[in-house]
Structures are given as structure tokens and as C-alpha cells.
Write an enzyme that holds these catalytic residues in place. Structure first.
Site, PDB file in Angstrom:
ATOM      1  CG  HIS A 100       6.197  -2.138  -6.643  1.00 32.10           C
ATOM      2  ND1 HIS A 100       6.496  -1.494  -5.468  1.00 32.10           N
ATOM      3  CD2 HIS A 100       7.348  -2.695  -7.071  1.00 32.10           C
ATOM      4  CE1 HIS A 100       7.782  -1.657  -5.188  1.00 32.10           C
ATOM      5  NE2 HIS A 100       8.324  -2.374  -6.144  1.00 32.10           N
ATOM      6  CG  ASP A 156       3.902  -1.739  -2.467  1.00 30.22           C
ATOM      7  OD1 ASP A 156       4.076  -1.889  -3.696  1.00 30.22           O
ATOM      8  OD2 ASP A 156       4.206  -2.605  -1.625  1.00 30.22           O
ATOM      9  CD  GLU A 203       7.436  -5.891  -5.631  1.00 35.88           C
ATOM     10  OE1 GLU A 203       8.270  -6.698  -6.073  1.00 35.88           O
ATOM     11  OE2 GLU A 203       7.726  -5.032  -4.753  1.00 35.88           O
ATOM     12  CD  GLU A 204       9.045  -3.148  -1.964  1.00 36.12           C
ATOM     13  OE1 GLU A 204       9.526  -4.223  -1.574  1.00 36.12           O
ATOM     14  OE2 GLU A 204       9.674  -2.340  -2.664  1.00 36.12           O
TER      15      GLU A 204
END
Length: 410
Positions: free
Chosen positions: A79, A81, A176-177
Site C-alpha cells: 500500500h 499510503d 490501507e491504513e
């Protein structure tokens, strides 16, 4: 573009890609696309002709097979981010060359020290090159280390055509975070049979299990009344909500559990005299444990409500993700091949269970079985984040060996 894994990491971490949980858009921040565009360009230069970014900022690319064998199509995913827990703006990476032990004082904020007493894994890094920040930001190795490792592995395969491999798919996701990494992934377009997220920590550790996760909201409608004339009438929703939280078992909290123990965790409360809204996350490794904790929370809330006969409660459960091991166990070759690859790079594999989730959790249940591979990172979501360059190279080597194993066993 002869980048090594360190060069790539240093190039990527200075690009601010923090996601924003308050935004309903995807990506939640347009700046995530800044990294996506760079990755697309690098993939195109490497010869992955279909590399592109979609409207949601996700990056897709294909490395064609160079073998005649019918090899399953494997995807590697990371990911783009970084976490909103601590600032990721103006990252100034710091490389400690040939680390010789001891604490690492960060140059931009001398109060921040990576202490060996608190980071015992540093004892295994003597002679390594350690990447940190200056102490004023996140590093963002979660998950730009994973991206750098995938990109370096692809470059290795492109420049070494004698390494036989099947079709390899690349997927870089946004958000994702904040729990939305797989929301807009088009698995039909991706076209992979199996996947691996590069989003783990200590080298040698591979994750084949995550929490199962639900969210619970409790909405309370109390009885409002002027405080001067409220005796026997008022039922204060703030007090009702406080009573529910106060009765949560102390041994079922994140701060009192570890290993395979689940928990009930209040994450948000908004309340006034006449109404309250409570938000919880429920976690367990087995669905039965998840259901038990939800039943317990409901019974606590219902018991509290018996003391407030004029008030009402609405209890809502929403599924978030499930333990990916339920899917992975149906395809044992995914882990068998990974364990072989880890051993080939000189590590003894350790399987572990994530007390959280990854893109792989969601992707597994969407139809792409997807365990998680180490990147070498430590102390994620913190200004004390650090990673070894040599460990990152081990992750690169693991990817290369893994695609070789899949081809050999096809």
C-alpha cells in the site's frame, strides 16, 4: 534507472502520502496519487507495458511469463499510503551506515532516541545500514519498504531473464491504513490466482492469520428534562453511555491482552443529555470468539438499560474483515512455496498471527488468497520507525526465490 532497494525507499518516503480517515473519497487524499504516478512511470520504464493508475489511485501492472509452464498467476501487493497517527510531511530520511550498536539519537529531535533497551532487534543489526527519520515525522517504511522491495525484485527479474517465472501481477493500493485498501480493487482486472502482501515486519516472520473483526455501534436515546424539574424524569444518555463503558471487562481490553486473545475496545463516544453514540471494535481470531464478545457487550448494554426504563437503545453489528487463515488453509501450496523461498534465502521461517488486519485479509475473502511477507520494518506508525537496508534486500531476495519456486513446482 539503476536503483537499488535503498535508493527506491529514499525516493518514495519523501513523498507525502498520508491517508485521511475523515475523508469519504478514495483515495482519501489526492497526494497518494503523486507516488502512484511515479511508480507507474518506473514500471513502464522497466517494460511492464500495461502499468497504469486507476481513478482510485490503485496501480496495476503485469510482468509477462518467460516460461512455457502453466504457472499460477502470482500478485505482489503493497500500500502507498502512510498512517495518519503521526505526521508524514517533510520526511527527512537518515541513514546510519555500518551500525555498530548502541542507541540511535535522531538528528532532528534529540529527545527522540531509538534505544536498544526498547528495540532489542537492533542487536541483530551490527554492520547493517539503518534507515530512520530525523525524529520529526514517520518514516513511512510501512509500506514504502514493501513497494521498494517489490519494485527492486521486478527490476531484478527484468534484468535477469534467465530466472524463469510465470505471469507476475503488481498491485499498489491506497488507503490501507484507514481500512479501505481493498475497497476499490478490481480483482477481475488484476487477474491473479494467488497473492502476497509485502507489509510485515521482522525478516523471517510471515503472517498467515489475522484477527476477525467487527464494529459495533450503540445508539441511546435518553429522556431529557430541565435539571431543575428532572427528579424522577430525566434519564441522562451521557450517564447511560458511561455506565456501559465502565462495565466492560478489564481483561478483555487491548491493553490487557496479547497473543491469540481477543478484545472489546471502545473507540468513540459522542453524547449529550438526550442522546449518545458509542463505537466499539471487536477482535478475535475465531468467529465464535467474536460472536461471544458481541453477545457479552449486548448483555452489558441491555443490563444497563434496565435501570433507565424510559430510554431506548439500538445495537448494530457491522462486519469488517475475517481471519484470512480460513481461506489460506484451503490452498496449502501458497504457504508451502513461501516457506521454501524463505529457507532458500537463509532464514528460518516463523509463522505468526497479526493482531490486526492487512489488505490480505480483505483480498483473501474477495477471492485472492493472500498471506503477508516481512519487509524488515520496525516500530511502524511512530517517529522511531527504522529499517535495515540489508533486511530489505533479504525481502527482495525472498520475492525472487518465491517466483522461482512457483515456476519449478508448476
Amino acid at each position: 534507472m539503476p536503483y537499488n532497494v535503498l535508493d527506491r525507499l529514499l525516493n518514495y518516503v519523501v513523498i507525502d502520502t498520508q491517508s485521511d480517515p475523515a475523508s469519504s473519497a478514495q483515495p482519501s487524499t489526492e497526494k497518494q496519487k503523486d507516488l502512484a504516478r511515479i511508480l507507474v512511470e518506473e514500471l513502464l520504464v522497466l517494460g511492464l507495458e500495461d502499468a497504469h493508475m486507476d481513478e482510485h489511485g490503485n496501480v496495476y501492472a503485469t510482468l509477462p511469463a518467460n516460461t512455457q509452464k502453466n504457472v499460477p498467476v502470482i500478485c505482489f501487493c503493497s500500500h502507498m499510503d502512510t498512517a495518519p497517527d503521526f505526521t508524514g510531511t517533510n520526511v527527512k530520511p537518515n541513514v546510519v551506515r555500518n551500525y555498530q550498536g548502541g542507541d540511535i539519537r535522531l538528528p532532528g529531535d534529540s529527545s527522540r532516541i531509538i534505544r536498544i533497551s526498547e528495540h532489542p532487534d537492533l542487536a541483530d543489526q551490527i554492520g547493517h545500514d539503518i534507515v530512520t527519520t530525523d525524529g520529526t515525522t514517520l518514516l513511512g517504511a510501512d509500506d514504502k519498504a514493501g513497494i521498494a522491495e517489490i519494485m527492486t525484485a521486478i527490476a531484478t527479474l527484468v534484468t535477469n531473464p534467465d530466472i524463469s517465472h510465470g505471469v507476475i501481477k503488481i498491485l499498489f493500493t491506497t488507503d490501507e491504513e484507514i481500512g479501505r485498501g481493498a475497497d476499490k480493487v478490481d480483482l477481475q482486472k488484476l487477474g491473479a490466482d494467488f497473492g502476497y502482501t509485502m507489509d510485515g515486519g521482522r525478516i523471517g516472520e510471515i503472517d498467515d492469520e489475522t484477527f476477525s473483526a467487527d464494529g459495533v455501534t450503540i445508539d441511546i436515546t435518553g429522556v431529557a428534562q430541565h435539571p431543575g424539574t428532572s427528579k424522577g424524569v430525566m434519564e441522562n444518555a451521557i450517564k447511560i453511555a458511561s455506565d456501559i463503558v465502565a462495565r466492560l471487562p478489564g481483561d478483555l481490553a487491548p491493553e490487557t491482552t496479547e497473543g491469540r486473545e481477543g478484545f472489546i475496545h471502545p473507540v468513540g463516544v459522542s453524547a449529550s443529555m438526550d442522546a449518545a453514540h458509542l463505537e466499539f471494535i471487536i477482535r478475535d481470531f475465531v468467529d465464535e470468539g467474536l460472536a461471544e464478545k458481541e453477545t457479552l457487550l449486548r448483555s452489558i448494554a441491555e443490563e444497563v438499560m434496565t435501570g433507565y426504563p424510559g430510554s431506548t437503545m439500538r445495537f448494530t453489528v457491522s462486519e469488517q474483515y475475517r481471519n484470512m487463515k480460513q481461506v489460506l488453509d484451503r490452498h496449502p501450496e501458497i504457504m508451502d512455496n513461501l516457506l521454501e523461498a524463505v529457507r532458500r534465502v537463509g532464514l528460518e521461517p516463523v509463522t505468526s498471527s497479526i493482531r490486526g488486519g492487512t489488505d490480505g485479509s480483505r483480498l483473501s475473502f474477495m477471492g485472492l488468497p493472500c498471506p503477508n511477507i516481512y519487509t524488515g520494518g520496525h516500530s511502524y506508525h511512530s517517529p522511531l520507525e527504522w529499517i535495515s537496508v540489508q533486511d530489505m534486500q533479504k525481502s527482495v531476495d525472498t520475492i525472487v526465490e518465491l517466483v522461482k519456486v512457483w515456476e519449478e513446482r508448476a
